[in-house]
Design a protein around this motif. Sequence first.
Motif, PDB file in Angstrom:
ATOM      1  N   ALA A  91     -15.208  33.456   1.762  1.00 22.47           N
ATOM      2  CA  ALA A  91     -15.264  32.403   1.047  1.00 22.47           C
ATOM      3  C   ALA A  91     -14.012  31.261   0.561  1.00 22.47           C
ATOM      4  O   ALA A  91     -14.932  29.723   0.444  1.00 22.47           O
ATOM      5  N   LEU A  92     -13.179  31.582   0.089  1.00 20.31           N
ATOM      6  CA  LEU A  92     -12.083  30.533   0.247  1.00 20.31           C
ATOM      7  C   LEU A  92     -11.776  30.075   1.200  1.00 20.31           C
ATOM      8  O   LEU A  92     -11.234  28.233   0.370  1.00 20.31           O
ATOM      9  N   GLY A  93     -12.371  30.827   2.172  1.00 20.93           N
ATOM     10  CA  GLY A  93     -12.360  29.191   3.399  1.00 20.93           C
ATOM     11  C   GLY A  93     -13.212  28.499   3.401  1.00 20.93           C
ATOM     12  O   GLY A  93     -12.818  27.599   4.409  1.00 20.93           O
ATOM     13  N   GLY A  94     -13.575  28.095   2.073  1.00 18.22           N
ATOM     14  CA  GLY A  94     -15.130  27.389   2.559  1.00 18.22           C
ATOM     15  C   GLY A  94     -16.398  27.164   3.055  1.00 18.22           C
ATOM     16  O   GLY A  94     -17.375  26.940   3.231  1.00 18.22           O
ATOM     17  N   PRO A 220     -11.619  23.610  -3.349  1.00 20.24           N
ATOM     18  CA  PRO A 220     -10.041  23.468  -2.768  1.00 20.24           C
ATOM     19  C   PRO A 220     -10.354  25.097  -1.522  1.00 20.24           C
ATOM     20  O   PRO A 220     -10.882  25.615  -2.282  1.00 20.24           O
ATOM     21  N   THR A 221      -9.261  24.811  -0.989  1.00 23.01           N
ATOM     22  CA  THR A 221      -9.339  25.780   0.208  1.00 23.01           C
ATOM     23  C   THR A 221      -7.930  25.947   0.548  1.00 23.01           C
ATOM     24  O   THR A 221      -7.401  25.007   1.150  1.00 23.01           O
ATOM     25  N   PRO A 222      -7.209  26.657   0.809  1.00 20.18           N
ATOM     26  CA  PRO A 222      -6.134  27.134   1.908  1.00 20.18           C
ATOM     27  C   PRO A 222      -6.608  26.709   3.241  1.00 20.18           C
ATOM     28  O   PRO A 222      -5.434  26.501   3.848  1.00 20.18           O
ATOM     29  N   LEU A 223      -7.402  26.611   4.021  1.00 18.58           N
ATOM     30  CA  LEU A 223      -7.583  25.851   4.948  1.00 18.58           C
ATOM     31  C   LEU A 223      -7.079  25.041   5.228  1.00 18.58           C
ATOM     32  O   LEU A 223      -7.309  23.871   6.121  1.00 18.58           O
ATOM     33  N   HIS A 227      -2.834  20.044   2.032  1.00 16.59           N
ATOM     34  CA  HIS A 227      -3.171  19.937   0.505  1.00 16.59           C
ATOM     35  C   HIS A 227      -3.259  21.208  -0.256  1.00 16.59           C
ATOM     36  O   HIS A 227      -3.577  21.610  -0.948  1.00 16.59           O
ATOM     37  N   PRO A 228      -1.971  21.806   0.344  1.00 14.40           N
ATOM     38  CA  PRO A 228      -1.211  22.691  -0.453  1.00 14.40           C
ATOM     39  C   PRO A 228      -1.456  23.649  -2.092  1.00 14.40           C
ATOM     40  O   PRO A 228      -1.660  22.309  -2.946  1.00 14.40           O
TER      41      PRO A 228
END
Length: 770
Positions: A91-94, A220-223, A227-228
């Motif tokens: 889910a963090l992956g968007g 916002p996503t870590p992928l 945009h770190p």
Amino acid sequence: MSTRSLTTPLRAASARRVDAVQQKLEFMSGNEAAALAARDIGFHLMGYFPITPSTEVAENLSKMQAEGAHEIVMVAGDGEHGAAGICYGAALGGGRVLNATSSQGLLFALEQLPVQAGTRVPMVLNIAARTVSGPLDIRGDHSDIYYALNTGWIMLCARDPQAVYDLNFAAVKIGEHRDVRLPVIVAYDGFFTSHQKRRIQVFDDPAAIREFLGERPQFPTPLDTAHPATFGPYMNDPDLINNKVQLSQAMEAARRVIPEVLTELGRMTGRAYPMLDAYRMDDAEIATVLVNSAAETAKETADQMRAQGAKVGVLSPNVLRPFPAEEFRRALKRVRAATIGDRADSYGAGGGNLSLEVRAAIQIDPDNDTRVLSRIYGLGGKDFYAADAKEFFEQALAAAQSGRVTTAFAYHGATPGRPDSRPPTGLPPITAAEVSRGMAQVHRNEATGRLEVEFQPLWKMTEVPNRIGPGHGACPGCGAFPTLHQVYNVLEGDIVVLFQTGCAMVVTTGYPSTAHRINYIHNLFQNGAATLSGLVEMCHERVRRGELPASTDITFVMVSGDGGMDIGMGPAIGTANRNHRMMILEYDNQGYMNTGAQLSYSTPFGHRTSTSEVGRLLPGKRYHHKDTAQIFAACHLPFVFTASEGYPEDLMRKVAKAQWYAKNEGLVYGKILSCCPLNWRTTDDAAQPVLQAAIDSCFFPLYEIEHGHTTVTYDPDAIGRRLPVSDWLKLMGKTRHLLQPANAEIVHGIQAETDRRWARIKAMHEHPLL
Ligand SMILES: Cc1ncc(C[n+]2csc(CCOP(=O)(O)OP(=O)(O)O)c2C)c(N)n1
Ligand code: SF4
Ligand SMILES: [Mg+2]
């Protein structure tokens, strides 16, 4: 999935404008409806772990996937905690993410739920609500979902399969709303809703619902490497309270967004889901308040009582988080008395969560004078009949008439039991003296440092009385019991067993009966090893303190399925690292058989299970089986072995050694290949040839590792019995598809992996340092 479908134009609710969305009639259960909604939504990924009664969601999706009906990536977790982590990461992956669980599974995942809500990552979790252990009960109540009330997840309640279908769409849209950004639970009743089929309307074309949902908004996503950002920074006061304020504000926003989304969805479907479902409440003086399926029963009773002039109605929340407090205040304003039923207690609080929250809601209304009765009902799947609903109404009516509540809190439907009745006794407990017949003599060879075993002739072993009585409920031909009999034949003295959840556990105990004639413990299969290690240490400590006789001499044995060595791997490795003096024996039937044959990590590549289905597009499990014996070998235990019920002498020799090591040195792990005719899809008497072929093909090599030295105990190469793996695969219904030419590559892959692992074991056998 039901194939009976009837395309009908949508029946519009008379007062409401309905956009022309074509729907069709299906006949399906809540689990099927959840799976179909998932297909229609087109989630990116489902992370899951099987548990009754929600498993069918993943199973149905697996079936559909095998035929190419959807493209959801299905990831089987190592347990629900792992599944929740998979979902969180995904889910963090968007993308859009789904999970389904129940009972202990929810509790095992619970620790992850506030993490996900606190970092505001939407997804959908279906919960087929089921009683929480212990004791273990697989049927439905709300003791699991109540634990999730404080996690920051939105909770929608689906009273029937139609609501399961509809609310899954709503869950996606509500959770992803920019003002909300929260994960959402869709809770429905285990078995009552998860398994009972009803007629439901479903979308003819999923495009309509996809249009309604739109693209998932990008958070916002870590992928996004351009945009770190830091996801989940360490946060103490003074900031954490502000994070929680924001979570609370998101929940409040959901209070506004939920009706908006449900109204919009209602325009497409013609079905309305107000925050609080109020049935015949307009002029009601008496009410019953219930969550989910029981409310439907109460509605029928309300109709009957109305026909006799009683002004009764039913309230049932469609949403539990955020709690529809204002809606309750309004609905109960003129109600003189209400019975609030909770399908779970909040022990010691004087009511279940629903009754406590309804009371809290109305107490801030100075005009409210409703008398409230709290009743705990329907635990462990106990049915709630019309007669029960009638009693709820009548108790409220009595309170209204007298103006007094005589019993504010009570359990409804509990029976006091009959102190004079005794359950029928099975076989009496068995003493160590009766079963210790010296069948195996174990000596250490001082020259080699290894143990040697001398056996009585095998026929003499049949004289050893069994520590498990006959009358268990396993399927004909089940390998778990020959395995246990062989193990018990050679174990000497007092034994305490702990069975992790699985077939061998379920079929040997069903209150008030037990097939175990020695001390037996069950703990859930994620924590048996830790539990037994605690017992072992307590035993040693109490002996040391003189609280137990110095002569106390118990062998501690944990029995687990292969699935228990997935979800319970962490505690088992911990137990191995601490080297407690006990045994872990795994009967490996290559799947989660107790819950309907889902894949375990020990399921071999290409094998069919109910979550690695075979179809036009998929040929069974997509990765190789886990080598659990080698994992334990890497823990440097004094003794690790593999064995099979098909090779009794080899198995018993290893168990005799295992007992010596478990008593004198530390942890022993043994993996025992054990037949499951039902789910391997063989005849009941097929164990011997199938197991023989698994061993002769070297898919399941027989060996032991004693103080790090590997010894192959059966070498098919050496005696000219080596078979290709196809000779094994052709013997089982679960693998027959692999022999079709289209699957030659898979068989080749199994053969290559088998050869590689076997060559490694042989190299270890030959080299003293490997
Ligand atoms: C935390 C938790 N998750 C899931 C379950 C459901 N469950 C009970 S037994 C079982 C499968 C056990 O598989 P295995 O250990 O291989 O034993 P088998 O049934 O094959 O004998 C599952 C999935 C549960 N009881 N608790
Ligand atoms: S399902 Fe398989 S493992 Fe379970 S009792 Fe039946 S044969 Fe045994
Ligand atoms: Mg198993």
